[in-house]
Design a protein around this motif. Structure first.
Motif, mmCIF file in Angstrom:
data_model
loop_
_atom_site.group_PDB
_atom_site.id
_atom_site.type_symbol
_atom_site.label_atom_id
_atom_site.label_comp_id
_atom_site.label_asym_id
_atom_site.label_seq_id
_atom_site.Cartn_x
_atom_site.Cartn_y
_atom_site.Cartn_z
ATOM 1 N N HIS A 4 46.383 17.369 40.487
ATOM 2 C CA HIS A 4 47.099 18.613 40.649
ATOM 3 C C HIS A 4 48.615 18.448 40.618
ATOM 4 O O HIS A 4 49.343 19.419 40.672
ATOM 5 C CB HIS A 4 46.684 19.334 41.940
ATOM 6 N N SER A 5 49.110 17.176 40.517
ATOM 7 C CA SER A 5 50.550 16.978 40.412
ATOM 8 C C SER A 5 51.049 17.276 39.003
ATOM 9 O O SER A 5 52.216 17.500 38.787
ATOM 10 C CB SER A 5 50.929 15.548 40.817
ATOM 11 N N THR A 6 50.151 17.193 37.993
ATOM 12 C CA THR A 6 50.557 17.450 36.613
ATOM 13 C C THR A 6 49.792 18.585 35.974
ATOM 14 O O THR A 6 50.167 19.065 34.920
ATOM 15 C CB THR A 6 50.350 16.176 35.764
ATOM 16 N N GLY A 7 48.699 18.991 36.553
ATOM 17 C CA GLY A 7 47.894 20.042 35.945
ATOM 18 C C GLY A 7 46.994 20.697 36.954
ATOM 19 O O GLY A 7 46.986 20.354 38.124
ATOM 20 N N PHE A 8 46.173 21.665 36.489
ATOM 21 C CA PHE A 8 45.315 22.422 37.374
ATOM 22 C C PHE A 8 43.885 22.390 36.890
ATOM 23 O O PHE A 8 43.614 22.350 35.685
ATOM 24 C CB PHE A 8 45.767 23.892 37.428
ATOM 25 N N HIS A 9 42.975 22.387 37.818
ATOM 26 C CA HIS A 9 41.594 22.733 37.544
ATOM 27 C C HIS A 9 41.601 24.183 37.069
ATOM 28 O O HIS A 9 42.392 24.996 37.555
ATOM 29 C CB HIS A 9 40.781 22.565 38.832
ATOM 30 N N PRO A 10 40.768 24.553 36.069
ATOM 31 C CA PRO A 10 40.800 25.935 35.545
ATOM 32 C C PRO A 10 40.718 27.004 36.627
ATOM 33 O O PRO A 10 41.430 28.005 36.568
ATOM 34 C CB PRO A 10 39.571 25.974 34.621
ATOM 35 N N ALA A 11 39.853 26.788 37.626
ATOM 36 C CA ALA A 11 39.726 27.784 38.694
ATOM 37 C C ALA A 11 41.017 27.868 39.500
ATOM 38 O O ALA A 11 41.438 28.950 39.912
ATOM 39 C CB ALA A 11 38.554 27.425 39.609
ATOM 40 N N GLN A 12 41.654 26.720 39.701
ATOM 41 C CA GLN A 12 42.908 26.715 40.449
ATOM 42 C C GLN A 12 44.019 27.399 39.664
ATOM 43 O O GLN A 12 44.860 28.108 40.232
ATOM 44 C CB GLN A 12 43.319 25.282 40.788
ATOM 45 N N PHE A 13 44.035 27.195 38.338
ATOM 46 C CA PHE A 13 45.041 27.836 37.492
ATOM 47 C C PHE A 13 44.931 29.353 37.594
ATOM 48 O O PHE A 13 45.930 30.056 37.776
ATOM 49 C CB PHE A 13 44.853 27.383 36.041
ATOM 50 N N LEU A 14 43.702 29.875 37.486
ATOM 51 C CA LEU A 14 43.484 31.323 37.586
ATOM 52 C C LEU A 14 43.840 31.831 38.977
ATOM 53 O O LEU A 14 44.393 32.924 39.126
ATOM 54 C CB LEU A 14 42.033 31.665 37.244
ATOM 55 N N PHE A 15 43.523 31.030 39.977
ATOM 56 C CA PHE A 15 43.831 31.426 41.349
ATOM 57 C C PHE A 15 45.337 31.515 41.556
ATOM 58 O O PHE A 15 45.839 32.437 42.217
ATOM 59 C CB PHE A 15 43.215 30.425 42.327
ATOM 60 N N ARG A 16 46.084 30.559 40.993
ATOM 61 C CA ARG A 16 47.542 30.581 41.106
ATOM 62 C C ARG A 16 48.133 31.790 40.376
ATOM 63 O O ARG A 16 49.121 32.366 40.822
ATOM 64 C CB ARG A 16 48.138 29.289 40.544
ATOM 65 N N ILE A 17 47.547 32.149 39.230
ATOM 66 C CA ILE A 17 48.001 33.353 38.532
ATOM 67 C C ILE A 17 47.802 34.572 39.420
ATOM 68 O O ILE A 17 48.682 35.438 39.522
ATOM 69 C CB ILE A 17 47.252 33.532 37.194
ATOM 70 N N PHE A 18 46.642 34.643 40.080
ATOM 71 C CA PHE A 18 46.350 35.765 40.974
ATOM 72 C C PHE A 18 47.350 35.801 42.126
ATOM 73 O O PHE A 18 47.831 36.871 42.513
ATOM 74 C CB PHE A 18 44.927 35.651 41.509
ATOM 75 N N GLN A 19 47.679 34.624 42.663
ATOM 76 C CA GLN A 19 48.691 34.571 43.719
ATOM 77 C C GLN A 19 50.035 35.077 43.200
ATOM 78 O O GLN A 19 50.752 35.805 43.891
ATOM 79 C CB GLN A 19 48.830 33.142 44.242
ATOM 80 N N GLY A 20 50.385 34.683 41.971
ATOM 81 C CA GLY A 20 51.631 35.135 41.362
ATOM 82 C C GLY A 20 51.658 36.642 41.184
ATOM 83 O O GLY A 20 52.697 37.291 41.396
ATOM 84 N N VAL A 21 50.509 37.213 40.800
ATOM 85 C CA VAL A 21 50.411 38.673 40.665
ATOM 86 C C VAL A 21 50.710 39.347 41.993
ATOM 87 O O VAL A 21 51.479 40.319 42.062
ATOM 88 C CB VAL A 21 49.012 39.087 40.154
ATOM 89 N N LEU A 22 50.127 38.827 43.066
ATOM 90 C CA LEU A 22 50.355 39.408 44.391
ATOM 91 C C LEU A 22 51.813 39.262 44.810
ATOM 92 O O LEU A 22 52.394 40.174 45.400
ATOM 93 C CB LEU A 22 49.446 38.739 45.427
ATOM 94 N N ILE A 23 52.435 38.121 44.478
ATOM 95 C CA ILE A 23 53.849 37.923 44.803
ATOM 96 C C ILE A 23 54.704 38.905 44.019
ATOM 97 O O ILE A 23 55.656 39.490 44.552
ATOM 98 C CB ILE A 23 54.272 36.471 44.504
ATOM 99 N N GLY A 24 54.369 39.103 42.732
ATOM 100 C CA GLY A 24 55.096 40.073 41.929
ATOM 101 C C GLY A 24 54.958 41.478 42.468
ATOM 102 O O GLY A 24 55.926 42.246 42.519
ATOM 103 N N LEU A 25 53.749 41.807 42.912
ATOM 104 C CA LEU A 25 53.511 43.118 43.513
ATOM 105 C C LEU A 25 54.291 43.244 44.819
ATOM 106 O O LEU A 25 54.897 44.284 45.101
ATOM 107 C CB LEU A 25 52.017 43.319 43.772
ATOM 108 N N GLY A 26 54.254 42.176 45.614
ATOM 109 C CA GLY A 26 54.968 42.197 46.886
ATOM 110 C C GLY A 26 56.462 42.361 46.703
ATOM 111 O O GLY A 26 57.146 42.938 47.550
ATOM 112 N N ALA A 27 56.971 41.860 45.564
ATOM 113 C CA ALA A 27 58.406 41.964 45.302
ATOM 114 C C ALA A 27 58.824 43.393 44.989
ATOM 115 O O ALA A 27 59.968 43.777 45.218
ATOM 116 C CB ALA A 27 58.799 41.042 44.148
ATOM 117 N N VAL A 28 57.895 44.195 44.448
ATOM 118 C CA VAL A 28 58.277 45.533 43.989
ATOM 119 C C VAL A 28 57.814 46.648 44.919
ATOM 120 O O VAL A 28 58.435 47.710 44.979
ATOM 121 C CB VAL A 28 57.724 45.789 42.554
ATOM 122 N N LEU A 29 56.734 46.415 45.659
ATOM 123 C CA LEU A 29 56.186 47.488 46.494
ATOM 124 C C LEU A 29 56.995 47.638 47.781
ATOM 125 O O LEU A 29 57.406 46.644 48.383
ATOM 126 C CB LEU A 29 54.717 47.210 46.837
#
Length: 283
Positions: A4-29
């Motif tokens: 995980h220091s250089t890459g992501f397990h596919p499930a982890q990659f998708l999970f991080r994207i989901f976290q990013g979506v929530l952070i983006g939402l949190g920034a605007v709401l």
């Protein structure tokens, strides 16, 4: 070297994207802080390390943050427009759902704050920061000043936006709404209005340059005190966005709010559990 220091397990990659979506939402709401969510998701520290020392940490940090950045853009510019509709039509349930998400993540946040131990200073920091945020947000909520937006005020908007990431708990919407700047700033971003994007970007960049290294140094040398201070900020900021008046509208509305809070808590606990499993499987 761990995977995980250089890459992501596919499930982890998708999970991080989901976290990013929530952070983006949190920034605007309104009332939500993207910085709070980045802390809760355990990615605040690498973000601060990257923006405070971008050249030194580029190779090690950017690969880990790419899915978060992707999700953040999606949440901030895309899904935020959809959720803004629900926030306008169903404001109380929408905010209660986010309250539940933040509340459900507090145990993991408190665990992370204690990674390097706890002292009396840690708890003093927690309660002092909580009291300060309560005071600041109450003063802002009681203010009713409205100003005419211009280039310099949009620079200030960019400052507030960057501050909400660098200083978790300081929602830029909470700072801008009392001044009447929130709606025009968000509309300008959503419509890619460069007369707003340029000054906003200048304000955000100057804020990051001025404050990022100082905040990162604070966490490096006073980790426990700084992190417990953030816990206090998160608690105060969360309490301040609870739509208490909506609970008194009707029994039905109160039940809907409670259900949304519970759903948010359950989702947050499940996300935390899933995140722990994915991190372990990726090692």
């Amino acid at each position: 070297m761990k995977q995980h220091s250089t890459g992501f397990h596919p499930a982890q990659f998708l999970f991080r994207i989901f976290q990013g979506v929530l952070i983006g939402l949190g920034a605007v709401l309104p009332g939500i802080s993207g910085g709070v969510l980045s802390v809760i998701f355990g990615i605040y520290k690498p973000i601060m390390e990257l923006i405070s020392h971008p050249f030194a940490n580029f190779k090690t940090h950017v690969p880990k943050l790419i899915p978060v950045i992707i999700g953040g853009i999606i949440g901030f510019l895309g899904i935020a427009n959809l959720l803004a509709f629900f926030l306008e039509k169903y404001p109380a349930p929408s905010v209660c759902l986010f309250i539940g998400l933040i509340t459900g993540m507090l145990p993991s946040l408190f665990r992370e704050a204690g990674e390097q131990g706890r002292t009396k200073g840690s708890f003093i920091s927690l309660f002092v920061c909580m009291a300060v945020i309560f005071l600041v947000l109450n003063v802002l909520n009681m203010s009713s000043v409205t100003i005419v937006p211009n280039f310099f005020w949009y620079v200030f908007c960019g400052f507030c936006l960057a501050l909400s990431i660098i200083a978790p708990g300081m929602s830029f919407s909470t700072l801008l709404m009392p001044l009447g700047l929130y709606t025009p700033f968000i509309d300008g971003i959503g419509h890619l209005d460069f007369s707003i994007l340029i000054p906003g970007g200048i304000g955000a960049l100057l804020t990051i340059i001025a404050l990022a290294k100082a905040v990162n140094a604070l966490f490096t040398h006073y980790y426990s005190i700084a992190f417990h201070g953030i816990v206090g900020i998160v608690i105060a900021a969360t309490v301040m966005i609870i739509p208490f008046s909506s609970f008194a509208v009707s029994v039905q509305q109160a039940l809907i709010n409670i259900v949304c809070i519970i759903v948010g808590i359950v989702c947050a606990l499940l996300l935390d559990k899933f995140n722990s499993r994915v991190d372990v499987s990726a090692e």
